[in-house]
Design a protein around this motif. Structure first.
Motif, mmCIF file in Angstrom:
data_model
loop_
_atom_site.group_PDB
_atom_site.id
_atom_site.type_symbol
_atom_site.label_atom_id
_atom_site.label_comp_id
_atom_site.label_asym_id
_atom_site.label_seq_id
_atom_site.Cartn_x
_atom_site.Cartn_y
_atom_site.Cartn_z
ATOM 1 N N GLY A 152 0.893 -1.251 0.073
ATOM 2 C CA GLY A 152 0.230 -0.040 0.063
ATOM 3 C C GLY A 152 0.785 1.331 -0.013
ATOM 4 N N VAL A 153 1.971 1.307 0.460
ATOM 5 C CA VAL A 153 2.940 2.385 0.586
ATOM 6 C C VAL A 153 3.554 2.830 -0.817
ATOM 7 N N LEU A 154 3.690 1.660 -1.517
ATOM 8 C CA LEU A 154 4.069 1.934 -2.750
ATOM 9 C C LEU A 154 2.890 2.362 -3.959
ATOM 10 N N GLN A 155 1.966 2.008 -3.680
ATOM 11 C CA GLN A 155 0.858 1.798 -4.710
ATOM 12 C C GLN A 155 -0.018 2.862 -4.411
ATOM 13 N N TYR A 156 -0.242 3.313 -3.190
ATOM 14 C CA TYR A 156 -1.271 4.624 -2.986
ATOM 15 C C TYR A 156 -0.755 5.367 -1.913
ATOM 16 N N ALA A 157 0.636 5.596 -1.610
ATOM 17 C CA ALA A 157 1.155 6.302 -0.457
ATOM 18 C C ALA A 157 0.495 6.194 0.646
ATOM 19 N N VAL A 158 0.075 4.806 1.041
ATOM 20 C CA VAL A 158 -0.400 4.930 2.512
ATOM 21 C C VAL A 158 0.601 4.853 3.350
ATOM 22 N N THR A 159 1.250 6.199 3.908
ATOM 23 C CA THR A 159 2.175 6.586 4.907
ATOM 24 C C THR A 159 1.901 7.872 5.400
ATOM 25 N N CYS A 160 2.369 7.953 6.821
ATOM 26 C CA CYS A 160 2.461 9.160 7.553
ATOM 27 C C CYS A 160 3.782 9.052 8.177
ATOM 28 N N PHE A 161 3.963 10.243 8.670
ATOM 29 C CA PHE A 161 5.325 10.489 9.568
ATOM 30 C C PHE A 161 5.176 11.565 10.594
ATOM 31 N N GLU A 162 6.424 11.788 11.387
ATOM 32 C CA GLU A 162 6.545 12.897 12.216
ATOM 33 C C GLU A 162 7.791 13.519 12.216
ATOM 34 N N GLY A 163 7.876 14.760 12.469
ATOM 35 C CA GLY A 163 9.303 15.521 12.592
ATOM 36 C C GLY A 163 9.480 16.015 13.890
ATOM 37 N N MET A 164 10.717 15.156 14.601
ATOM 38 C CA MET A 164 11.113 15.417 15.810
ATOM 39 C C MET A 164 12.472 15.896 15.948
ATOM 40 N N LYS A 165 13.025 16.352 17.018
ATOM 41 C CA LYS A 165 14.331 16.588 17.314
ATOM 42 C C LYS A 165 15.147 16.216 18.763
ATOM 43 N N CYS A 166 16.036 15.805 18.728
ATOM 44 C CA CYS A 166 16.972 15.527 19.921
ATOM 45 C C CYS A 166 18.049 16.330 20.177
ATOM 46 N N TYR A 167 18.035 17.114 21.213
ATOM 47 C CA TYR A 167 18.978 18.187 21.345
ATOM 48 C C TYR A 167 19.837 17.855 22.681
ATOM 49 N N LYS A 168 21.170 18.409 22.551
ATOM 50 C CA LYS A 168 21.953 17.900 23.499
ATOM 51 C C LYS A 168 22.265 19.414 24.371
ATOM 52 N N THR A 169 22.170 19.353 25.861
ATOM 53 C CA THR A 169 22.229 20.540 26.615
ATOM 54 C C THR A 169 23.667 20.931 26.830
ATOM 55 N N ASP A 170 23.778 21.834 27.484
ATOM 56 C CA ASP A 170 25.430 22.470 27.944
ATOM 57 C C ASP A 170 26.046 21.307 28.796
ATOM 58 N N LYS A 171 25.045 20.495 29.548
ATOM 59 C CA LYS A 171 25.623 19.710 30.287
ATOM 60 C C LYS A 171 25.949 18.127 29.645
ATOM 61 N N GLY A 172 25.323 18.205 28.417
ATOM 62 C CA GLY A 172 25.642 16.595 27.684
ATOM 63 C C GLY A 172 24.588 15.968 27.753
ATOM 64 N N ASP A 173 23.505 16.281 28.453
ATOM 65 C CA ASP A 173 22.195 15.404 28.514
ATOM 66 C C ASP A 173 21.519 15.532 27.318
ATOM 67 N N ALA A 196 19.561 7.316 23.009
ATOM 68 C CA ALA A 196 20.879 7.090 23.858
ATOM 69 C C ALA A 196 21.999 6.462 23.103
ATOM 70 N N LEU A 197 21.443 5.550 22.384
ATOM 71 C CA LEU A 197 22.504 4.778 21.366
ATOM 72 C C LEU A 197 23.228 6.055 20.454
ATOM 73 N N GLU A 198 22.389 6.783 20.019
ATOM 74 C CA GLU A 198 22.964 7.947 19.166
ATOM 75 C C GLU A 198 23.558 9.090 19.768
ATOM 76 N N GLN A 199 23.663 9.241 21.160
ATOM 77 C CA GLN A 199 24.165 10.060 22.019
ATOM 78 C C GLN A 199 25.510 10.655 21.339
ATOM 79 N N PRO A 200 26.505 10.071 21.022
ATOM 80 C CA PRO A 200 27.513 10.570 20.616
ATOM 81 C C PRO A 200 27.522 11.384 19.200
ATOM 82 N N LEU A 201 26.478 11.073 18.538
ATOM 83 C CA LEU A 201 26.303 12.013 17.304
ATOM 84 C C LEU A 201 25.323 13.282 17.451
ATOM 85 N N VAL A 202 24.906 13.431 18.621
ATOM 86 C CA VAL A 202 23.992 14.580 18.749
ATOM 87 C C VAL A 202 24.930 15.784 18.946
ATOM 88 N N PRO A 203 24.905 16.744 18.288
ATOM 89 C CA PRO A 203 25.705 17.974 18.274
ATOM 90 C C PRO A 203 25.127 18.705 19.746
#
Length: 403
Positions: free
Chosen positions: A70-91, A131-138
């Motif tokens: 269905g995703v290929l034939q009739y675009a049956v798909t939805c999504f969200e946009g979110m962000k992860c931020y790193k504070t000055d303390k690193g969390d 948490a797994l991607e923590q090293p990548l978060v600027p």
């Protein structure tokens, strides 16, 4: 959340406790051109007989679908946009994630995709992925790890079905770096972005899907964007009412006859604009400030203000420029946060929009809350717990096929 009965079957809920984790192999090498993407992905399958399957976090990889999915034939798909931020303390922090989950449920329901789960369970899985991607978060201002949860129909969706509901679906989450980094800053002296008021193409209409975050709403509109302009300003109706700009909500700032400064944005009632989470947050902060319930987090917003949700048009903007009542215009959304609109092309004429320092206050407030620098007293900024799994974790990996 307990399992539910549906059509005589027990449907399993999303359960974070059943997560199966596969670490990156020691030989992992980032493919060329993929350096900005997260290393891991979260996947949760679903089918209408058994419900949600086992959540898995493992190395990011390609997905495989039947050619008639269905995703290929009739675009049956939805999504969200979110962000992860790193504070000055690193969390790490997420901004109002359950609002995104609720909006994803609403979009999924519009498409006949699964739309029931416990937000706390899903948040726990999200947190482990972040948490797994923590090293990548600027950690610099304006930078982020962008999160894209996507829900789609993987079962055959070809032809007319007995009902509109998917037989199989997949919820997956991937990340990438810095969507919106350096885009459309609303800094002091910034002239703002340029918009092209578009009445050649229509983004949304009453009763349509404009208020849902569906894949089909976005891929088909890019062709309208003209060179030299940041995005299209979407118009509708014979009055040329404004709906959104690109993929963001829009506000105008206007002086009312009684001297109040009005923040005017299109209502949600006709289903044309997306119920933006940044939009909702700005409205709540402004309304609380105006009513003396709670001061605006940063100085610079006057007390004599009001939020007005109503239609407004390009002719009204032009009139506001002529009589001096238009005091500014801005867009807001996950990608841009808050951005000044400095210029609009409409009917072959260019209109300069006055800048307003309040817009920078709004932007600095939102980014400060997102990065944990400002406590707005509403627990909007959610801290991501540390998670350091060793090797494979969770119950034995399940292999499920739909009946």
């Amino acid at each position: 959340m307990t399992a539910k009965q549906s059509n005589g079957h027990t449907l399993a809920p999303i359960q974070a406790s059943s997560l199966y984790f596969t670490p990156l192999p020691p030989t992992h090498v980032v493919p060329p051109g993929k350096e900005s993407h997260g290393r891991y992905m979260l996947t949760i399958p679903w089918n209408r007989v058994s419900g949600w399957g086992q959540p898995k976090i493992g190395p990011r990889q390609d997905l495989t679908f039947d050619p008639l999915a269905g995703v290929l034939q009739y675009a049956v798909t939805c999504f969200e946009g979110m962000k992860c931020y790193k504070t000055d303390k690193g969390d790490l922090r997420l901004f109002r994630p359950k609002k995104n989950f609720d909006r994803l449920k609403r979009s999924a329901g519009r498409l006949g995709l699964p739309c029931e789960w416990d937000n706390d369970e899903l948040l726990e899985l999200f947190a482990k992925l972040m948490a797994l991607e923590q090293p990548l978060v600027p950690s610099t201002d304006g930078s982020n790890l962008y999160i894209r949860p996507t829900l789609l129909e993987t079962s055959e969706g070809f032809g007319i079905k007995e009902d509109a509901f998917a037989a199989e679906a997949l919820l997956y989450v991937v990340t990438t770096l810095n969507l919106g980094l350096g885009l459309y800053p609303s800094s002091e002296g910034d002239k703002g972005i340029k918009l092209d008021a578009c009445n050649e193409y229509i983004r949304a209409w009453p009763g349509g899907t404009g208020s849902y975050k569906l894949g089909a709403n976005y891929g088909t509109v890019n062709i309208s964007k003209k060179p030299g302009y940041a995005m299209s300003l979407w118009l509708h109706g014979k009055e040329d009412f404004i709906s959104e700009a690109g993929a963001m909500n829009v506000f105008i700032i206007k002086e009312a006859p009684d001297g109040y400064l009005e923040f005017i944005t299109m209502p949600l009632s006709n289903g044309i604009v997306l119920p933006g989470i940044t939009r909702e947050s700005i409205i709540e902060l402004l309304q609380d400030h105006a009513s003396d319930k709670q001061d605006f987090p940063l100085e610079g917003v006057p007390k004599k203000i009001r939020v007005v949700e109503r239609d407004f048009s390009m002719p009204e903007i032009i009139k506001g420029l002529e009589d001096g009542t238009l005091k500014g215009m801005f867009g807001c959304g996950t990608g841009v946060v808050v951005v000044t609109v400095g210029e609009i092309q409409y009917q072959s004429q260019t209109y300069k929009i006055p800048s307003n320092p309040i817009i920078k206050v709004l932007r600095d407030t939102m980014t400060g809350i997102q990065r944990g620098k400002i406590d707005e007293g509403r627990s909007w900024s959610v801290q991501v717990p540390e998670w350091n799994p060793q090797g494979k974790e969770g119950e034995q990996e399940e292999h499920v096929t739909a009946a």
